[in-house]
Structures are given as structure tokens and as C-alpha cells.
Design a protein around this motif. Structure first.
Motif, PDB file in Angstrom:
ATOM      1  N   VAL A  52      44.029   9.036 -41.035  1.00  0.00           N
ATOM      2  CA  VAL A  52      45.414   8.796 -40.612  1.00  0.00           C
ATOM      3  C   VAL A  52      45.415   7.780 -39.476  1.00  0.00           C
ATOM      4  O   VAL A  52      44.638   7.888 -38.520  1.00  0.00           O
ATOM      5  CB  VAL A  52      46.071  10.118 -40.159  1.00  0.00           C
ATOM      6  CG1 VAL A  52      47.446   9.858 -39.559  1.00  0.00           C
ATOM      7  CG2 VAL A  52      46.170  11.077 -41.328  1.00  0.00           C
ATOM      8  N   SER A  53      46.308   6.803 -39.563  1.00  0.00           N
ATOM      9  CA  SER A  53      46.356   5.747 -38.550  1.00  0.00           C
ATOM     10  C   SER A  53      47.265   6.095 -37.374  1.00  0.00           C
ATOM     11  O   SER A  53      47.065   5.618 -36.265  1.00  0.00           O
ATOM     12  CB  SER A  53      46.848   4.442 -39.190  1.00  0.00           C
ATOM     13  OG  SER A  53      48.181   4.579 -39.639  1.00  0.00           O
ATOM     14  N   GLY A  54      48.289   6.917 -37.623  1.00  0.00           N
ATOM     15  CA  GLY A  54      49.239   7.240 -36.564  1.00  0.00           C
ATOM     16  C   GLY A  54      50.221   6.123 -36.288  1.00  0.00           C
ATOM     17  O   GLY A  54      50.977   6.165 -35.323  1.00  0.00           O
ATOM     18  N   LYS A  55      50.227   5.087 -37.125  1.00  0.00           N
ATOM     19  CA  LYS A  55      51.143   3.961 -36.993  1.00  0.00           C
ATOM     20  C   LYS A  55      51.986   3.854 -38.265  1.00  0.00           C
ATOM     21  O   LYS A  55      51.536   4.219 -39.354  1.00  0.00           O
ATOM     22  CB  LYS A  55      50.389   2.651 -36.773  1.00  0.00           C
ATOM     23  CG  LYS A  55      49.493   2.624 -35.530  1.00  0.00           C
ATOM     24  CD  LYS A  55      50.325   2.557 -34.254  1.00  0.00           C
ATOM     25  CE  LYS A  55      49.421   2.450 -33.029  1.00  0.00           C
ATOM     26  NZ  LYS A  55      50.187   2.399 -31.765  1.00  0.00           N
ATOM     27  N   ALA A  56      53.197   3.365 -38.104  1.00  0.00           N
ATOM     28  CA  ALA A  56      54.063   3.149 -39.261  1.00  0.00           C
ATOM     29  C   ALA A  56      54.983   1.977 -38.932  1.00  0.00           C
ATOM     30  O   ALA A  56      56.040   2.149 -38.324  1.00  0.00           O
ATOM     31  CB  ALA A  56      54.866   4.404 -39.594  1.00  0.00           C
ATOM     32  N   ARG A  57      54.565   0.770 -39.324  1.00  0.00           N
ATOM     33  CA  ARG A  57      55.337  -0.417 -38.975  1.00  0.00           C
ATOM     34  C   ARG A  57      56.675  -0.492 -39.719  1.00  0.00           C
ATOM     35  O   ARG A  57      57.553  -1.259 -39.339  1.00  0.00           O
ATOM     36  CB  ARG A  57      54.493  -1.674 -39.251  1.00  0.00           C
ATOM     37  CG  ARG A  57      53.533  -2.001 -38.110  1.00  0.00           C
ATOM     38  CD  ARG A  57      52.545  -3.082 -38.481  1.00  0.00           C
ATOM     39  NE  ARG A  57      51.452  -2.535 -39.279  1.00  0.00           N
ATOM     40  CZ  ARG A  57      50.376  -3.243 -39.633  1.00  0.00           C
ATOM     41  NH1 ARG A  57      50.273  -4.521 -39.287  1.00  0.00           N
ATOM     42  NH2 ARG A  57      49.414  -2.677 -40.339  1.00  0.00           N
ATOM     43  N   MET A  58      56.845   0.302 -40.770  1.00  0.00           N
ATOM     44  CA  MET A  58      58.139   0.366 -41.453  1.00  0.00           C
ATOM     45  C   MET A  58      59.185   1.106 -40.614  1.00  0.00           C
ATOM     46  O   MET A  58      60.390   0.978 -40.845  1.00  0.00           O
ATOM     47  CB  MET A  58      58.003   1.064 -42.809  1.00  0.00           C
ATOM     48  CG  MET A  58      57.433   0.179 -43.898  1.00  0.00           C
ATOM     49  SD  MET A  58      57.419   1.025 -45.492  1.00  0.00           S
ATOM     50  CE  MET A  58      59.171   1.273 -45.767  1.00  0.00           C
ATOM     51  N   LEU A  59      58.720   1.877 -39.638  1.00  0.00           N
ATOM     52  CA  LEU A  59      59.628   2.639 -38.786  1.00  0.00           C
ATOM     53  C   LEU A  59      60.150   1.715 -37.686  1.00  0.00           C
ATOM     54  O   LEU A  59      59.686   1.737 -36.556  1.00  0.00           O
ATOM     55  CB  LEU A  59      58.905   3.846 -38.192  1.00  0.00           C
ATOM     56  CG  LEU A  59      59.787   4.954 -37.605  1.00  0.00           C
ATOM     57  CD1 LEU A  59      60.708   5.535 -38.667  1.00  0.00           C
ATOM     58  CD2 LEU A  59      58.925   6.055 -37.004  1.00  0.00           C
TER      59      LEU A  59
END
Length: 266
Positions: A52-59
Motif C-alpha cells: 500500500v502506498s498511502g497516496k491517492a493522487r485522484m483525491l
């Protein structure tokens, strides 16, 4: 959730997303099924071959702003740190300070935009009040602008049922006070309350005004005086704080009333 994905195809009838990790097989594709006229998932590979990266650039800030619009409506003190912490708790996703700050501004802008739309519906609301509550007294006051538009100034409401019950069943005591309204539209609410047979607060009438001053209190007390047939205040007790405009309005319009101040404010 908790993986950084992106849209690779989008349109009015189709959407597709893949994982941003180069070798990850995760993907989803959905489109509108013409036979039933509904969206349906055509392809879905639910496998991630990395941690899991813990990042979500779509957010983005717009998405976050819409997610927290109702929260902003309930809590005018909502801060960007509250948004950041809530996203981490809900989705285990870390969002930057700058995105959270922009999202907070968007959420509050959405709330304010909704409030401005509601102001434009005041006259419809007034007509509905009078239609569904026969005998209810209302008044909307506006100030004409150079542009030809009308700017909201005051709005008064006194329901017929509340008025009759106070006159027939409650003691001749009225409490008057004002309170600040929140949000960038500002304004204040003026309220008149009594005490019912169980010694509980009984609402009589209220008004929304731009500022709490001599003019607004005189207008409100005059409306109340007419609706409740108070005359010059004989056998009436008024309780309030020591706001000067309120004191002057009661002295001018209800000179015979027994005017006392709340011990807490003294």
C-alpha cells in the motif's frame, strides 16, 4: 482503496482505471449497458502486486471539498487539520496540507453558494408559511440597490399557533435576545421567548436582521407589540441583556412594561 490509481479512459458512457504502479495488474472497466440503460462493470482485476502506498493522487481538492461539504455546513470551525486527520482515519490516505486547505475553502464556498440560493427562495418560503399556517405573520424587508436588485435586510416570523397559545396560556413574560449567525453571510437572529406551564422556554417570534442596532430592535419590538397586542406594556415583564438598542426599543415602544435584565449579563 489505499492504492494510487488513475483513470486511463473516460467519457459519458465509459470509465476505466488502472494502478499507477507500472507492473501492477489491477484494473477496472465499466460502461453503460444499452440494454438496461445502467452502468455495469465489464472488467475487474482485484490484484495488487505491491504494498500500500498511502497516496491517492485522484483525491484532489475538489473531490475532498464535496466530501466535506455537509461537515462544513454543520461545523463552521472545521479546519484543514480536521480534514487531513479524517481522511487518514477513513481511508488511510495521507493528503498534503495545501490540498486540505484548498479543499476546506471549496467546501465552505459550496455551503455559501447554497445559502445564497436559499435567500432567493425567501419569498416562496413566506408564501408557503402563510398557506400552510393560516394567520401567520411574516415580513421581508429589502433595500434597493443601484443595479436594480434587492438586497436582503430583515425577515420576521410569528406563527399564529404560537401567538395564540402565548396569549391564552402563558404568563406575561417575554425574553428578548439576539445571537450572531455564522458563515460569511453574517447577520443576527433576534428572538422573543416566553415560559410555558412547565416553566420551559416557549418560542413566540423571531427575525433575521443584518445588524443588532436601535433600528432593527425597534422594528422587531414594534412587530411583536402589534402581533401580541401589547399596547404600551401594561402588566408585561420583559427580560433581556443590556444591549443598548434593545433597551431603547423597549423604553420607547413598551414604556409601561417592567423591564429587567438577566442576572448573568448584569
Amino acid at each position: 482503496m489505499n492504492y494510487d490509481v488513475k483513470l486511463c479512459r473516460w467519457g459519458q458512457t465509459q470509465l476505466a482505471a488502472i494502478c499507477r504502479h507500472e507492473t501492477c495488474p489491477w484494473k477496472v472497466y465499466c460502461s453503460v449497458d444499452k440494454r438496461v440503460g445502467r452502468w455495469s462493470v465489464k472488467t475487474y482485476v482485484d490484484i495488487h502486486n505491491h504494498v500500500v502506498s498511502g497516496k491517492a493522487r485522484m483525491l484532489k481538492q475538489g473531490v475532498i471539498g464535496r466530501l466535506f461539504r455537509e461537515e462544513a455546513r454543520r461545523r463552521s470551525c472545521l479546519s484543514w487539520t480536521d480534514i487531513k486527520d479524517e481522511i487518514m482515519m477513513r481511508y488511510t490516505i495521507s493528503v498534503s496540507k495545501w490540498i486540505c486547505q484548498k479543499a476546506r475553502r471549496i467546501a465552505f464556498d459550496l455551503v455559501i453558494q447554497t445559502q445564497k440560493q436559499q435567500f432567493a427562495k425567501l419569498w416562496d418560503y413566506e408564501r408557503e408559511l402563510k398557506r400552510s399556517n393560516e394567520g401567520t405573520h411574516t415580513e421581508i424587508v429589502t433595500n434597493p440597490q443601484v443595479s436594480g436588485k434587492q438586497q436582503f435586510d430583515k425577515f420576521y416570523v410569528c406563527f399564529a399557533a404560537l401567538r395564540r397559545t402565548w396569549e391564552n396560556c402563558c404568563r406575561p413574560i417575554i425574553g428578548l435576545d439576539g445571537a450572531f449567525l455564522k458563515w460569511e453571510l453574517k447577520g443576527e437572529i433576534l428572538a422573543a421567548v416566553g415560559r410555558d406551564a412547565d416553566n420551559r422556554i416557549y418560542p413566540i417570534a423571531w427575525a433575521i436582521v443584518r445588524v443588532e442596532d436601535n433600528e432593527s430592535w425597534s422594528w422587531f419590538v414594534d412587530k411583536l407589540k402589534t402581533d401580541l397586542d401589547l399596547g404600551v406594556g401594561d402588566r408585561l415583564t420583559v427580560m433581556s441583556d443590556k444591549q443598548k438598542g434593545l433597551i431603547n426599543a423597549v423604553a420607547d415602544l413598551l414604556p409601561n412594561a417592567e423591564h429587567r435584565h438577566c442576572a448573568r449579563h448584569i
